[in-house]
Design an enzyme around this catalytic site. Structure first.
Site, mmCIF file in Angstrom:
data_model
loop_
_atom_site.group_PDB
_atom_site.id
_atom_site.type_symbol
_atom_site.label_atom_id
_atom_site.label_comp_id
_atom_site.label_asym_id
_atom_site.label_seq_id
_atom_site.Cartn_x
_atom_site.Cartn_y
_atom_site.Cartn_z
ATOM 1 C CB SER A 111 -0.971 -0.026 1.183
ATOM 2 O OG SER A 111 -1.886 1.029 1.131
ATOM 3 C CG ASP A 246 -2.848 3.764 -1.666
ATOM 4 O OD1 ASP A 246 -3.510 3.699 -2.715
ATOM 5 O OD2 ASP A 246 -2.975 2.934 -0.747
ATOM 6 C CG ASP A 248 -2.896 -0.819 -2.607
ATOM 7 O OD1 ASP A 248 -2.769 0.291 -2.063
ATOM 8 O OD2 ASP A 248 -3.675 -1.693 -2.189
ATOM 9 C CG ASP A 250 -6.331 0.496 -1.234
ATOM 10 O OD1 ASP A 250 -5.444 1.374 -1.127
ATOM 11 O OD2 ASP A 250 -6.465 -0.437 -0.413
#
Length: 475
Positions: A111, A246, A248, A250
């Site tokens: 993340s 961010d 990834d 999400d």
């Protein structure tokens, strides 16, 4: 002789633990065998409840992610499970394609945390795993052969294509014609597909600062450098909005027409209003403007982390027609099907960055984004964190605050204020007599100490966070 290992023992010895969302640790901890142990424990844990022959895997742009995916795939092949590798895509794209095709899924991502760390997120065929699922995975006893060879993975582009279609299918006309959208691409997992969505809507897309190096963007602790960049980009390119995420993809990072980043919970509030959501589940750290704006029938507060938000959806679904949630980081979780532009949008109960920016652009077709923000109750939040802060120190400070919040306030330099109320749902959240809210907690994903503050004046929230973190370092 085969090198047989046991999943629970390998996981325990690694020191890798589940955080607020997924298993997280140092890259050095995620050896091939540790990745394998988590993978086989995961499929063993869910196999009694689901029938499946394939597992979906995708990665972010971290240098370590592909090798970790290879190790996961190698372990799954030992158990006769085929792997569908979707390459670099946002986590919600993987979650969506897995949901649509009733597959379990593993996302290799850390993340927003620094590149020397990484993680694994797990999805059952019906969605993100729960906290109880995490415990089952940790304790599952599965024998597997140690990984000594990593297979090459061939990319299937279906996840990216279906994620794009999820949103482009909602509109029949180029409704963003004349709008200029800047995408701060850095190393985001979705940087090769976001522009396709905006361009399908008729918008003009300007690519900003694409990076070959991994950039750990934390949407809850935006750097001063990124704050100034956005203002400059907005002026230089005459942008209507800047969009980023961010690592990834999400958690969204979205600016108004002036290049001012919106707080994630304010973005979530506006998104929910446009979607006509009746009931919300949001973590304790979110802005109280959510309740004060009086736009929702019910707001339920949870612990921080998407599994807690998702768990609340089942309690709300039977009582309300439309249900959603979001976090202070901006990640939006759609808990029920909703109508958008006369089309049905399926529920996606995992953090998503694309839905919020689309809804904000819909609202801003005739009025500036800043107008919608300024109409909300005057409650401003700010947050930051101390990185590389020992976990045991965080635990000691939080424990001290729970035992005696008044004493902790004095130690942090707060004078002339009283404790109006106190909540320890997640860390220590204190409402002060001067109407400032101070929230302290240890990050669930990395050795970081986080501080959130809310006040009627933005500067007061900023000063509260800065002075608190400075005092924490000297405790």
């Amino acid at each position: 002789m085969s090198n047989k290992l046991v999943s629970s023992a390998v996981i325990k010895e690694s020191g890798v633990a589940f955080g607020t969302s997924g298993a997280r640790g140092l890259v050095s901890q995620f050896s091939s065998n540790v990745c394998a142990a988590f993978s086989v424990a995961f499929i063993s844990a869910i196999k009694p409840f689901f029938s499946f022959k394939k597992v979906a895997i995708a990665v972010d742009n971290r240098p370590s992610s592909y090798a970790m995916a290879q190790a996961c795939a190698s372990a799954l092949e030992q158990f006769g499970v085929d792997v569908v590798y979707y390459g670099v895509v946002p986590t919600p794209a993987l979650a969506y394609v897995a949901q649509e095709h009733a597959m379990p899924a593993i996302m290799v991502t850390g993340s927003h945390i620094p590149f020397d760390r990484n993680g694994l997120k797990f999805y059952r065929p019906d969605g993100e795993i729960s906290k109880s699922d995490e415990q089952v995975i940790l304790n599952e006893i599965v024998e597997f052969i140690g990984i000594d060879k990593l297979p090459e993975l061939v990319v299937n582009y279906q996840a990216a294509e279906e994620y794009i279609t999820r949103y482009t299918s909602l509109f029949d006309s180029p409704w963003l014609t004349g709008k200029r959208i800047g995408i701060y691409e850095h190393s985001s997992a979705g940087r090769d597909l976001y522009y396709k969505i905006f361009e399908a809507f008729g918008g003009e897309v300007i690519s900003l600062e694409r990076s070959d190096q991994f950039v750990p963007i934390d949407t809850e602790a935006v750097s001063e450098e990124d704050t100034l960049k956005a203002i400059r980009w907005s002026e230089d390119y005459k942008l209507d909005l800047i969009f980023s995420t961010d690592g990834d993809g999400d958690r969204p990072l979205v600016s108004d027409e002036n290049g001012h980043w919106l707080r994630g919970d304010i973005l979530g509030l506006l998104t929910s209003d446009v979607l006509n959501i009746e009931a919300l589940a949001v973590p304790a750290s979110c802005n109280t403007a959510i309740e004060l704006c009086d736009r929702f029938s019910h707001v339920e507060r949870t612990k921080i982390g998407s599994p807690y938000v998702i768990a609340e959806f089942s309690n709300l679904a039977g009582k309300y027609k439309s249900v959603a949630g979001f976090e202070a980081n901006g990640g939006y979780l759609l808990g029920s099907n909703v109508d958008v532009n006369g089309h049905s949008l399926k529920a996606l109960p995992t953090r998503d960055a694309m839905l919020p920016v689309i809804m904000l652009l819909i609202a801003a077709q005739k009025r500036p984004i800043s107008d919608f923000v300024n109409e909300l109750p005057s409650r401003y939040t700010h947050s930051d964190r101390i990185q590389n802060f020992p976990i045991e120190k965080s635990a000691a400070i939080i424990s001290r605050g729970k035992q005696d919040p008044k004493l902790l306030l004095r130690e942090l330099g707060f004078e002339g204020v009283e404790v109006e109320s106190f909540n320890d749902t997640d860390g220590v959240r204190i409402v002060l007599s001067n109407n400032i809210i101070l929230h302290l907690r240890a990050s669930g994903n990395a050795p970081e100490f986080r501080c959130y503050a809310e006040a009627a004046v933005h500067e007061n929230a900023i000063n509260c966070v800065n002075s608190t973190l400075k005092a924490i370092q000297s405790l």
